[in-house]
Each structure stands twice: as structure tokens, then as C-alpha cells.
Design a protein around this motif. Structure first.
Motif, PDB file in Angstrom:
ATOM      1  N   TRP A  98      23.716 -19.565 -28.896  1.00  0.00           N
ATOM      2  CA  TRP A  98      24.642 -19.770 -30.020  1.00  0.00           C
ATOM      3  C   TRP A  98      24.612 -18.572 -30.974  1.00  0.00           C
ATOM      4  N   SER A  99      23.448 -17.976 -31.136  1.00  0.00           N
ATOM      5  CA  SER A  99      23.331 -16.805 -31.999  1.00  0.00           C
ATOM      6  C   SER A  99      24.116 -15.627 -31.421  1.00  0.00           C
ATOM      7  N   ILE A 100      24.018 -15.440 -30.097  1.00  0.00           N
ATOM      8  CA  ILE A 100      24.776 -14.372 -29.440  1.00  0.00           C
ATOM      9  C   ILE A 100      26.276 -14.622 -29.580  1.00  0.00           C
ATOM     10  N   THR A 101      26.693 -15.872 -29.419  1.00  0.00           N
ATOM     11  CA  THR A 101      28.110 -16.212 -29.572  1.00  0.00           C
ATOM     12  C   THR A 101      28.612 -15.848 -30.965  1.00  0.00           C
ATOM     13  N   THR A 102      27.818 -16.158 -31.992  1.00  0.00           N
ATOM     14  CA  THR A 102      28.197 -15.847 -33.370  1.00  0.00           C
ATOM     15  C   THR A 102      28.296 -14.339 -33.582  1.00  0.00           C
ATOM     16  N   LEU A 103      27.336 -13.587 -33.032  1.00  0.00           N
ATOM     17  CA  LEU A 103      27.357 -12.132 -33.165  1.00  0.00           C
ATOM     18  C   LEU A 103      28.546 -11.518 -32.429  1.00  0.00           C
ATOM     19  N   LYS A 104      28.982 -12.169 -31.343  1.00  0.00           N
ATOM     20  CA  LYS A 104      30.191 -11.702 -30.649  1.00  0.00           C
ATOM     21  C   LYS A 104      31.411 -11.872 -31.555  1.00  0.00           C
ATOM     22  N   LYS A 105      31.492 -13.022 -32.221  1.00  0.00           N
ATOM     23  CA  LYS A 105      32.610 -13.266 -33.128  1.00  0.00           C
ATOM     24  C   LYS A 105      32.633 -12.232 -34.253  1.00  0.00           C
ATOM     25  N   ALA A 106      31.434 -11.790 -34.664  1.00  0.00           N
ATOM     26  CA  ALA A 106      31.332 -10.801 -35.739  1.00  0.00           C
ATOM     27  C   ALA A 106      31.647  -9.397 -35.253  1.00  0.00           C
ATOM     28  N   GLY A 107      31.666  -9.197 -33.926  1.00  0.00           N
ATOM     29  CA  GLY A 107      31.903  -7.876 -33.373  1.00  0.00           C
ATOM     30  C   GLY A 107      30.649  -7.030 -33.308  1.00  0.00           C
ATOM     31  N   TYR A 108      29.476  -7.658 -33.457  1.00  0.00           N
ATOM     32  CA  TYR A 108      28.208  -6.932 -33.446  1.00  0.00           C
ATOM     33  C   TYR A 108      27.646  -6.775 -32.034  1.00  0.00           C
ATOM     34  N   VAL A 109      27.964  -7.697 -31.145  1.00  0.00           N
ATOM     35  CA  VAL A 109      27.610  -7.569 -29.735  1.00  0.00           C
ATOM     36  C   VAL A 109      28.857  -7.868 -28.918  1.00  0.00           C
ATOM     37  N   GLU A 110      28.830  -7.522 -27.649  1.00  0.00           N
ATOM     38  CA  GLU A 110      29.997  -7.751 -26.799  1.00  0.00           C
ATOM     39  C   GLU A 110      29.555  -7.975 -25.361  1.00  0.00           C
ATOM     40  N   ILE A 163      24.880  -4.361 -27.529  1.00  0.00           N
ATOM     41  CA  ILE A 163      25.197  -4.183 -28.937  1.00  0.00           C
ATOM     42  C   ILE A 163      26.403  -3.252 -29.062  1.00  0.00           C
ATOM     43  N   THR A 164      27.262  -3.496 -30.032  1.00  0.00           N
ATOM     44  CA  THR A 164      28.392  -2.604 -30.293  1.00  0.00           C
ATOM     45  C   THR A 164      27.962  -1.545 -31.307  1.00  0.00           C
ATOM     46  N   GLU A 165      28.780  -0.526 -31.480  1.00  0.00           N
ATOM     47  CA  GLU A 165      28.455   0.504 -32.462  1.00  0.00           C
ATOM     48  C   GLU A 165      28.415  -0.102 -33.862  1.00  0.00           C
ATOM     49  N   THR A 166      29.350  -1.042 -34.122  1.00  0.00           N
ATOM     50  CA  THR A 166      29.351  -1.726 -35.423  1.00  0.00           C
ATOM     51  C   THR A 166      28.056  -2.494 -35.627  1.00  0.00           C
ATOM     52  N   GLU A 189      25.309  -1.788 -38.551  1.00  0.00           N
ATOM     53  CA  GLU A 189      25.013  -2.844 -39.519  1.00  0.00           C
ATOM     54  C   GLU A 189      23.547  -3.256 -39.459  1.00  0.00           C
ATOM     55  N   HIS A 190      22.982  -3.314 -38.250  1.00  0.00           N
ATOM     56  CA  HIS A 190      21.570  -3.681 -38.113  1.00  0.00           C
ATOM     57  C   HIS A 190      20.673  -2.582 -38.683  1.00  0.00           C
ATOM     58  N   SER A 191      21.080  -1.333 -38.530  1.00  0.00           N
ATOM     59  CA  SER A 191      20.303  -0.217 -39.078  1.00  0.00           C
ATOM     60  C   SER A 191      20.309  -0.244 -40.602  1.00  0.00           C
ATOM     61  N   LYS A 192      21.461  -0.589 -41.181  1.00  0.00           N
ATOM     62  CA  LYS A 192      21.577  -0.638 -42.644  1.00  0.00           C
ATOM     63  C   LYS A 192      20.909  -1.871 -43.234  1.00  0.00           C
ATOM     64  N   ASN A 193      21.021  -2.998 -42.503  1.00  0.00           N
ATOM     65  CA  ASN A 193      20.520  -4.267 -43.027  1.00  0.00           C
ATOM     66  C   ASN A 193      19.823  -5.056 -41.925  1.00  0.00           C
ATOM     67  N   PRO A 194      18.488  -4.949 -41.860  1.00  0.00           N
ATOM     68  CA  PRO A 194      17.743  -5.665 -40.807  1.00  0.00           C
ATOM     69  C   PRO A 194      17.540  -7.143 -41.118  1.00  0.00           C
ATOM     70  N   ASP A 195      18.255  -7.659 -42.108  1.00  0.00           N
ATOM     71  CA  ASP A 195      18.128  -9.061 -42.492  1.00  0.00           C
ATOM     72  C   ASP A 195      19.517  -9.706 -42.599  1.00  0.00           C
ATOM     73  N   ILE A 196      20.277  -9.626 -41.498  1.00  0.00           N
ATOM     74  CA  ILE A 196      21.629 -10.193 -41.458  1.00  0.00           C
ATOM     75  C   ILE A 196      21.549 -11.714 -41.443  1.00  0.00           C
ATOM     76  N   THR A 197      22.341 -12.360 -42.276  1.00  0.00           N
ATOM     77  CA  THR A 197      22.331 -13.824 -42.380  1.00  0.00           C
ATOM     78  C   THR A 197      23.695 -14.393 -42.000  1.00  0.00           C
ATOM     79  N   LEU A 198      23.733 -15.692 -41.773  1.00  0.00           N
ATOM     80  CA  LEU A 198      25.005 -16.347 -41.470  1.00  0.00           C
ATOM     81  C   LEU A 198      25.944 -16.226 -42.665  1.00  0.00           C
TER      82      LEU A 198
END
Length: 296
Positions: free
Chosen positions: A61-73, A82-85, A89-98
Motif C-alpha cells: 500500500w505504501s508503494i501504491t501511494t508513492l506511485k500516485k505521488a510520482g515518487y516511484v514507478e 524510484i523516479t527522479e522526483t 524529494e527523498h534527498s531533501k526530506n528524509p521524513d516524508i509523511t502522508l
């Protein structure tokens, strides 16, 4: 430690994929489960249906959510990267929340069934929420179905599509109404369904187990139609795990063939319980007005 919730796994997944390599989704689930320092009991705890460990279900479910965000594909079914986006984003903020992901329109729409501009406070009823949850579960299930199909061989897929058409009511009058053709000499036809008891009316099937990036074009459909004519069959169903080009769709519209792409295939398999089963049934009760009006 307690089993992490799905929204507590975003950063673990992005860190796992930060080498920018492509991994099987199943491998990510298994390896990440090992890295979370869970007890054996926690790793083995199953979801209520008993079909999958809780932790792997939540990673999914976490991977599905990250796909919707465009963070993974998933460039192809069953794999994730992982996508470039997502990398930035992970490099800038290692504490991404829902909460932070909900600012992304596609994520908000996935969880709320509508975009922020369309939503209105107080419009959603409990029944609406159930419908939205049901849709999200089926969307995730559809991805899992296609991932499993692509992990099997082409012969299995040919049998699957025949099973599906039989479940849909074609040729249900006898056991041998549906059959697959020889894998070495099918002449462009992978299966035959008899529509009537005598087998006078037949439906030919072509099944292509392609990755979603490999679209079906008009030339393949033209070959299929040629094979139909050679077998004296007038109706055909072309089923694929990928999709069709516009040229293919336009060509099919002038022929006696039906196209079923990967999304439609997964929906039909869910609807007719081919490769799926019902794990839970929830009943919604209503007040029986007739009962309370007895004697009045």
C-alpha cells in the motif's frame, strides 16, 4: 517494535530504492520486511484473509501511494524503481509523511475519491467512504493480478483467458466448450470457445502476455483477423496484459473482434473470481419500516 503502518514506510521504501535500480516488487517487500527489525512473530502475522503477511501488505500500500505521488514507478509489471522526483524529494526530506503527500493532487484524489477543487465538506457519507475504500482495494488488487499473470508462462495465460470467458458464460453448457490450441501450431489463435451446443458458432481468442510498455498495434490485429478467416471463424477476442494503440482500436472497431486490455482483464478477473476469491463480506443493515409498522 510494532508493525509499521503503511504511511510510516514511505522513507524506508525510498531509501531502499535510492540506488536507482529496478527491483521486483515482491523482492522489495521481502527484503524490506527483513530490514525493519521485526520479530519472527510480527513478520509472520497475516492479514485477516490469511493470504499475505501484514507487513508486506502495508509495504504494498505504501508503494501504491508513492506511485500516485510520482515518487516511484513501474516501467513494467511486477517491478518498481524510484523516479527522479522521488530521489530529489527523498534527498531533501528524509521524513516524508502522508500529510505532505496529500498536497499532491493524485494522492489526494486516490484517498478521497475526488480532487481538492471538487470536494465539499460534509458531502461524503459513510456509504460513500465504503465505496471509495472498495475501489482503492480493487485498484491495488488489479495491479497484483497483472503482476502474477506476468510471472507465469504464456501457456498459463492462454488457459487463463479461456477460463475467464467460460466463467463469463460463454460455452457454459458443457465442460469441453473451451479449449486452448497447440502452443506450437496455433495459426495465430490461442483458444476456441463454442457458443452453441453443436459448436457451430465459435469465438477465437488471441492472448498476448506483454509488459504494459509494449502496446498492441494494428498489424497484430490484422494477423489475428487473417487467422480467423483461415479457420472459418467470424468472431474474435484479443486479450492482452498491456494496452492497444489508437490505430489498433480504430482497426478493431471495423472488425468483429473485441479488445480487452490489461486494466479490463484485471477488472473481469475480479468480477468473475478468476484467480481471486472473496476474503470478507460486510453487510449494511437498514431499519425494516414494515416491522415497526406492524399493527398500526
Amino acid at each position: 517494535m510494532a508493525i509499521p503502518k503503511f504511511d510510516e514506510l514511505f522513507n524506508d521504501i525510498l531509501e531502499f530504492l535510492s540506488d536507482k535500480k529496478e527491483y521486483r516488487t515482491r523482492y522489495v517487500k521481502e527484503e524490506l520486511s527483513k530490514q525493519l527489525n521485526l520479530t519472527d512473530e510480527e513478520c509472520q502475522q497475516l492479514i485477516p484473509s490469511g493470504t499475505e503477511p501484514v507487513i508486506q501488505n502495508r509495504i504494498g500500500w505504501s508503494i501504491t501511494t508513492l506511485k500516485k505521488a510520482g515518487y516511484v514507478e513501474s516501467k513494467k509489471w511486477g517491478y518498481v524503481n524510484i523516479t527522479e522526483t522521488g530521489f530529489i524529494e527523498h534527498s531533501k526530506n528524509p521524513d516524508i509523511t502522508l500529510e505532505s503527500l496529500m498536497t499532491i493532487q493524485e494522492v489526494y484524489k486516490f484517498f478521497n475519491g475526488t480532487s481538492k477543487k471538487e470536494s465539499k465538506i460534509g458531502e461524503s457519507t459513510p456509504e460513500d467512504d465504503i465505496e471509495e475504500a472498495y475501489k482503492k482495494i480493487n485498484d491495488s488488487l488489479a495491479d497484483q493480478i497483472l503482476e502474477n499473470v506476468l510471472n507465469k508462462d504464456p501457456v498459463f495465460f492462454e488457459k487463463l483467458v479461456v477460463d475467464l470467458l467460460l466463467k463469463m458464460g460463454y460455452g457454459e453448457f458443457r465442460e469441453d466448450a473451451g479449449r486452448t490450441t497447440s502452443p506450437t501450431n496455433d495459426g495465430g489463435i490461442d483458444g476456441i470457445i463454442n457458443e452453441d451446443r453443436l459448436g457451430l458458432d465459435k469465438i477465437a481468442i488471441q492472448a498476448k502476455r506483454y509488459d504494459k510498455s509494449n502496446k498492441i498495434g494494428a498489424p497484430l490485429l490484422q494477423s489475428f483477423v487473417g487467422a480467423l478467416m483461415g479457420k472459418g471463424v467470424t468472431k474474435g477476442v484479443f486479450i492482452t496484459t498491456s494496452s492497444f494503440t489508437k490505430g489498433a482500436i480504430d482497426y478493431a472497431s471495423n472488425q468483429s473482434i473485441i479488445l480487452i486490455d490489461g486494466d479490463k482483464l484485471a477488472d473481469l478477473m475480479i468480477e468473475f473470481n478468476v484467480g481471486t476469491f472473496t476474503s470478507h463480506t460486510y453487510e449494511i443493515k437498514r431499519v425494516d419500516s414494515d416491522y415497526f409498522n406492524l399493527g398500526e
